[in-house]
Write an enzyme that holds these catalytic residues in place. Structure first.
Site: not given
Length: 225
Positions: A15, A17, A174
């Protein structure tokens, strides 16, 4: 020492950000400019940071209490997007250890790439503007395929671009959507506990194969400490 759960993996997908880069300062600044332009007081970055993983929805929710159902949301979102485009590499930095992690992956002949729900409008200039991404073999945005995460399509597209079967990849993120997408794509999954996570998040319930508290811990899972 962590167990090497993925010693035979050939590629690592991330991922963006909250996993590779800390973009919260620029995302927060884009929303905060909207407050300041309206004569409202500035909010501290700590208010915006937990919502950074939710993009415009999270930032506008924090700055104005504005929900996506509100009739002004589309107009406000475009203003936020324009602000963000103007500042998106000013304060954004890789998380500590990310640059070293990517160097180690390349040195070990492991391919790596990015799969994000951020639209290409932002992903492409951002990744072009940061030297960190020079060795990425694939960058897949939220609008690259007909579906965004948690659908597996973007992850499968990235694996295809790397020329590696999904089973030879792991996905690191996240957000619960990342883990759901990784499972659906048939990849190993790793929760990045140092990321944004969100205010009501319970990463232990996501069902990831493993979790890391810092980027460099990933090397132990790959058997390359």
């Amino acid at each position: 020492m962590m167990q090497a759960l993925f010693p035979h993996v050939r590629a690592v997908l991330f991922d963006l950000d909250g996993t590779l880069i800390d973009s919260a300062p620029d995302l927060g600044a884009a929303a905060d400019k909207m407050r300041i332009d309206r004569g409202m007081p500035s909010l501290p970055l700590e208010r915006y940071r937990p919502m950074a993983g939710a993009g415009a929805r999270g930032m506008l929710g924090e700055a104005f209490g504005l929900a996506p159902e509100h009739p002004d949301f589309p107009t406000m979102r475009e203003e936020f997007f324009s602000n963000y485009e103007a500042c998106m590499t000013q304060r954004t930095q890789p998380f500590d250890g990310v640059a070293r992690l990517l160097e180690r992956l390349v040195a070990a002949n492991l391919a790596w790439g990015v799969v994000t729900n951020k639209s290409a409008r932002f992903t492409e200039p951002l990744t072009r503007g940061m030297p960190l991404f020079a060795t990425a073999g694939a960058v897949v945005s939220g609008d690259t395929t007909p579906h965004a995460k948690p659908h597996p399509a973007p992850l499968l597209e990235a694996a295809s671009r790397l020329g590696i079967p999904p089973g030879g990849c792991i996905y690191v993120g996240d957000d619960e959507r990342d883990i759901v997408a990784g499972h659906a794509a048939g990849m190993g999954t790793v929760a990045a506990l140092y990321g944004y996570l969100g205010q009501k998040s319970a990463p232990a319930a996501w069902g990831a194969h493993a979790a890391i508290n810092s980027p460099l811990e990933l090397l132990q899972l790959l058997g390359k400490p």
